[in-house]
Write a protein that holds these residues in place. Structure first.
Motif, PDB file in Angstrom:
ATOM      1  N   ASN A  78     -10.610   2.064  16.502  1.00 25.56           N
ATOM      2  CA  ASN A  78     -11.573   1.101  15.985  1.00 25.56           C
ATOM      3  C   ASN A  78     -10.791  -0.149  15.595  1.00 25.56           C
ATOM      4  OD1 ASN A  78     -13.282  -0.450  14.409  1.00 25.56           O
ATOM      5  ND2 ASN A  78     -14.287   1.330  13.476  1.00 25.56           N
ATOM      6  N   ALA A  80     -11.636  -2.953  14.472  1.00 29.58           N
ATOM      7  CA  ALA A  80     -12.033  -3.584  13.213  1.00 29.58           C
ATOM      8  C   ALA A  80     -11.346  -2.927  12.023  1.00 29.58           C
ATOM      9  CB  ALA A  80     -13.546  -3.517  13.046  1.00 29.58           C
ATOM     10  N   ARG A  81     -10.960  -1.659  12.186  1.00 29.81           N
ATOM     11  CA  ARG A  81     -10.334  -0.917  11.082  1.00 29.81           C
ATOM     12  C   ARG A  81      -8.879  -0.548  11.363  1.00 29.81           C
ATOM     13  NH1 ARG A  81     -14.947   3.198   8.916  1.00 29.81           N
ATOM     14  NH2 ARG A  81     -16.344   1.570   8.192  1.00 29.81           N
ATOM     15  N   LEU A  82      -8.323  -1.053  12.426  1.00 30.25           N
ATOM     16  CA  LEU A  82      -6.948  -0.722  12.802  1.00 30.25           C
ATOM     17  C   LEU A  82      -5.984  -1.402  11.838  1.00 30.25           C
ATOM     18  CD1 LEU A  82      -5.228   0.764  14.922  1.00 30.25           C
ATOM     19  CD2 LEU A  82      -5.202  -1.353  16.239  1.00 30.25           C
ATOM     20  N   ASP A  83      -5.312  -0.603  11.046  1.00 30.36           N
ATOM     21  CA  ASP A  83      -4.366  -1.164  10.084  1.00 30.36           C
ATOM     22  C   ASP A  83      -2.933  -0.877  10.526  1.00 30.36           C
ATOM     23  OD1 ASP A  83      -4.017   1.526   9.520  1.00 30.36           O
ATOM     24  OD2 ASP A  83      -4.880   1.417   7.509  1.00 30.36           O
ATOM     25  N   ALA A  86      -1.893   2.843  10.838  1.00 29.57           N
ATOM     26  CA  ALA A  86      -2.358   3.526  12.049  1.00 29.57           C
ATOM     27  C   ALA A  86      -1.526   3.105  13.253  1.00 29.57           C
ATOM     28  CB  ALA A  86      -3.833   3.227  12.291  1.00 29.57           C
TER      29      ALA A  86
END
Length: 141
Positions: A78, A80-83, A86
């Protein structure tokens, strides 16, 4: 000669991901037979090479399975949530798998080479040099 060069490169550089019908530890039987003939491997040497190649094929299968999982995670991430955590986790797993493959490949090469007599080592070194030279002349895909 092309088949032999491919086998030498497989032993020297990497495992082949190409499917083949009859295999000896991940190496197709025709190529194994050609290597056996060119190096005049004895029956005990052939058996030991088969064991080495079977072990390498098993390790390669595990690496492939892990890489498929990592690639799936990358494709489905994802965004939008890839930090960064990760990204680091996926990158670390890909690196670990690459290192495991390299370790298995080098140990297999070392153990194969150790099975050879001095005369066989000279012939194998010649074959390997020829295969590497031929590989260098092929266009990059």
């Amino acid at each position: 000669m092309k088949k032999l060069n491919a086998l030498v490169l497989a032993l020297a550089l990497s495992s082949s991901g190409a499917p083949v019908v009859a295999q000896v530890g991940g190496v197709d039987a025709a190529r194994f037979d050609e290597l056996t003939t060119k190096l005049n491997l004895s029956d005990p040497q052939q058996q030991k090479v088969k064991v080495l190649m079977a072990g390498f094929a098993e390790d390669a299968a595990k690496v492939r399975a892990g890489l498929i999982a990592v690639q799936q995670n990358i494709r489905t991430a994802n965004l939008a949530r890839l930090d960064n955590a990760a990204i680091l986790r996926m990158s670390s797993e890909a690196g670990r798998l690459s290192a495991a493959h390299t370790e298995s490949l080098l140990k297999t090469q070392r153990d194969f080479y150790a099975l050879l007599s001095a005369k066989q080592k000279r012939e194998y070194n010649k074959m390997r040099s020829e295969a590497l030279a031929q590989q260098a002349t092929l266009p990059n895909k």
